[in-house]
Design an enzyme around this catalytic site. Structure first.
Site, PDB file in Angstrom:
ATOM      1  N   GLN A   1       0.829  -1.203   0.000  1.00  0.00           N
ATOM      2  CA  GLN A   1       0.000   0.000   0.000  1.00  0.00           C
ATOM      3  C   GLN A   1       0.868   1.260   0.000  1.00  0.00           C
ATOM      4  O   GLN A   1       0.349   2.360  -0.128  1.00  0.00           O
ATOM      5  CB  GLN A   1      -0.903   0.004   1.239  1.00  0.00           C
ATOM      6  CG  GLN A   1      -1.849  -1.180   1.313  1.00  0.00           C
ATOM      7  CD  GLN A   1      -2.603  -1.231   2.625  1.00  0.00           C
ATOM      8  OE1 GLN A   1      -3.715  -0.730   2.751  1.00  0.00           O
ATOM      9  NE2 GLN A   1      -1.971  -1.832   3.631  1.00  0.00           N
ATOM     10  N   ASN A   2       2.178   1.081   0.166  1.00  0.00           N
ATOM     11  CA  ASN A   2       3.097   2.217   0.201  1.00  0.00           C
ATOM     12  C   ASN A   2       3.483   2.643  -1.213  1.00  0.00           C
ATOM     13  O   ASN A   2       3.457   1.842  -2.141  1.00  0.00           O
ATOM     14  CB  ASN A   2       4.356   1.844   0.987  1.00  0.00           C
ATOM     15  CG  ASN A   2       4.039   1.401   2.403  1.00  0.00           C
ATOM     16  OD1 ASN A   2       3.021   1.794   2.966  1.00  0.00           O
ATOM     17  ND2 ASN A   2       4.893   0.570   2.967  1.00  0.00           N
TER      18      ASN A   2
ATOM     19  N   ASP B   1       6.519   4.336  -1.607  1.00  0.00           N
ATOM     20  CA  ASP B   1       7.904   4.771  -1.433  1.00  0.00           C
ATOM     21  C   ASP B   1       8.927   3.961  -2.225  1.00  0.00           C
ATOM     22  O   ASP B   1      10.109   4.304  -2.251  1.00  0.00           O
ATOM     23  CB  ASP B   1       8.289   4.760   0.052  1.00  0.00           C
ATOM     24  CG  ASP B   1       7.978   3.434   0.747  1.00  0.00           C
ATOM     25  OD1 ASP B   1       8.141   2.364   0.117  1.00  0.00           O
ATOM     26  OD2 ASP B   1       7.566   3.467   1.926  1.00  0.00           O
TER      27      ASP B   1
ATOM     28  N   HIS C   1      -1.187   1.219  -4.508  1.00  0.00           N
ATOM     29  CA  HIS C   1      -1.552   2.641  -4.514  1.00  0.00           C
ATOM     30  C   HIS C   1      -0.632   3.488  -5.384  1.00  0.00           C
ATOM     31  O   HIS C   1      -0.553   4.699  -5.217  1.00  0.00           O
ATOM     32  CB  HIS C   1      -1.577   3.180  -3.084  1.00  0.00           C
ATOM     33  CG  HIS C   1      -2.657   2.581  -2.243  1.00  0.00           C
ATOM     34  ND1 HIS C   1      -2.621   2.557  -0.864  1.00  0.00           N
ATOM     35  CD2 HIS C   1      -3.814   1.959  -2.600  1.00  0.00           C
ATOM     36  CE1 HIS C   1      -3.704   1.957  -0.406  1.00  0.00           C
ATOM     37  NE2 HIS C   1      -4.440   1.583  -1.438  1.00  0.00           N
TER      38      HIS C   1
ATOM     39  N   CYS D   1      -3.267  13.731 -21.115  1.00  0.00           N
ATOM     40  CA  CYS D   1      -2.652  13.069 -22.271  1.00  0.00           C
ATOM     41  C   CYS D   1      -1.766  11.886 -21.906  1.00  0.00           C
ATOM     42  O   CYS D   1      -1.298  11.168 -22.785  1.00  0.00           O
ATOM     43  CB  CYS D   1      -1.855  14.076 -23.094  1.00  0.00           C
ATOM     44  SG  CYS D   1      -0.298  14.606 -22.324  1.00  0.00           S
TER      45      CYS D   1
ATOM     46  N   CYS E   1       1.313  20.338 -17.796  1.00  0.00           N
ATOM     47  CA  CYS E   1       1.926  19.364 -18.691  1.00  0.00           C
ATOM     48  C   CYS E   1       2.607  20.079 -19.859  1.00  0.00           C
ATOM     49  O   CYS E   1       2.001  20.948 -20.496  1.00  0.00           O
ATOM     50  CB  CYS E   1       0.855  18.405 -19.214  1.00  0.00           C
ATOM     51  SG  CYS E   1       1.425  17.297 -20.525  1.00  0.00           S
TER      52      CYS E   1
ATOM     53  N   SER F   1       0.363  -2.810   8.705  1.00  0.00           N
ATOM     54  CA  SER F   1      -0.817  -2.087   8.215  1.00  0.00           C
ATOM     55  C   SER F   1      -1.982  -2.251   9.178  1.00  0.00           C
ATOM     56  O   SER F   1      -2.242  -3.363   9.662  1.00  0.00           O
ATOM     57  CB  SER F   1      -1.226  -2.591   6.833  1.00  0.00           C
ATOM     58  OG  SER F   1      -2.424  -1.950   6.397  1.00  0.00           O
ATOM     59  N   SER F   2      -2.674  -1.155   9.436  1.00  0.00           N
ATOM     60  CA  SER F   2      -3.898  -1.212  10.239  1.00  0.00           C
ATOM     61  C   SER F   2      -5.081  -1.691   9.408  1.00  0.00           C
ATOM     62  O   SER F   2      -6.122  -2.025   9.952  1.00  0.00           O
ATOM     63  CB  SER F   2      -4.211   0.167  10.821  1.00  0.00           C
ATOM     64  OG  SER F   2      -4.519   1.082   9.771  1.00  0.00           O
TER      65      SER F   2
END
Length: 284
Positions: free
Chosen positions: A113-114, A116, A131, A142, A190, A231-232
């Site tokens: 879910q990180n 990083d 994620h 685009c 962009c 993770s909670s």
């Protein structure tokens, strides 16, 4: 201090690390689901306390980011203060241990879910970024994509007054920076179509891409057990895999310092820091 609720056939004399070791031995195709708790030792904070409650301001929401220029100004100004520490963070013991377990054939896949990318830095290869990833940006019109550090360099050149800020890093590369002049911050559109540039992460209120969700579901179908690490599970996109695992009759375990949304579903719950539990996996 680590505690564990016993998994069937475990000995009362076993440490939590030993119970986890035996969990891996019983299940040769283990799927891992990681959250912010695995990265706190790397200097990247989590969002929730041990009871699963918010301990910091909720992150930016997708709808607000897309609809409000002021939200984008505030986000990117704060990101200039937090991204370098986020980018330079190094894998911790948990990341390294899971990479080693993958090399040993004990980890079938890893869903994180990180954003990083610390699992990849540690050498894990079978990673699904549920994620998204925090090191790239893309145009929402685009599809133009670039590395995030390059976009930050351009923002810094345009916004010298914001370039030397100090603030507490946030889990997604944002930072806890409070100023009253965010309206002066210039956001670059962009370069191809002048559309909105956004980090390639799933903001709150956004949806996990269908292809990513399907890949994660396929990994769960192929696995014979699910282990949650750090993770909670308060975000449903992660919790749903615990429900799916339980529905499929797959053993379910978790290593987390506090409560999780799936506590009632777990076969093994280890209440301890990730590094404390996984350190023996690197030394044995």
């Amino acid at each position: 201090m680590q505690t564990a609720e016993l998994y069937p056939a475990s000995s009362l004399q076993e440490t939590a690390s030993e119970q986890l070791f035996h969990f891996f031995n019983r299940h040769s195709k283990c799927l891992i689901l990681t959250g912010a708790g695995i990265s706190t030792a790397s200097g990247i904070p989590d969002y929730r306390d041990h009871q699963g409650h918010w301990k910091r301001r909720q992150p930016v929401e997708h709808e607000a980011f897309m609809a409000q220029p002021a939200v984008r100004q505030r986000y990117w100004a704060r990101a200039l203060a937090g991204f370098e520490a986020f980018r330079s963070a190094q894998p911790g013991i948990g990341h390294q241990a899971l990479s080693l377990l993958e090399q040993q054939g004990r980890v079938h896949h890893l869903i994180t879910q990180n954003v990083d990318r610390l699992h990849q830095k540690a050498g894990s290869r079978k990673v699904i970024d549920l994620h998204g990833r925090g090191d790239t940006v893309s145009c929402q019109s685009c599809g133009f994509r670039s590395m995030r550090y390059a976009y930050h360099q351009q923002l810094t050149e345009l916004n010298g007054a914001f370039s030397d800020q100090q603030a507490q890093i946030a889990p997604d590369g944002d930072a806890d920076l409070e100023r009253n002049d965010f309206d002066l911050f210039r956001v670059l559109p962009c370069p191809r179509c002048s559309g909105i540039i956004k980090p390639d992460v799933v903001f709150f209120g956004d949806l996990v891409p269908q292809a990513t969700r399907r890949a994660a579901e396929q990994a769960l179908e192929e696995a014979d057990a699910l282990l949650v690490v750090g993770s909670s599970l308060m975000v449903y996109s992660g919790f749903r895999f615990c429900r799916l695992a339980k529905q499929a009759g797959k053993p379910l375990a978790a290593v987390n310092l506090g409560k999780t949304r799936a506590d009632e579903l777990l076969d093994l719950k280890i209440t301890a820091s990730v590094d404390e539990v996984f350190q023996p996996f690197l030394t044995n």
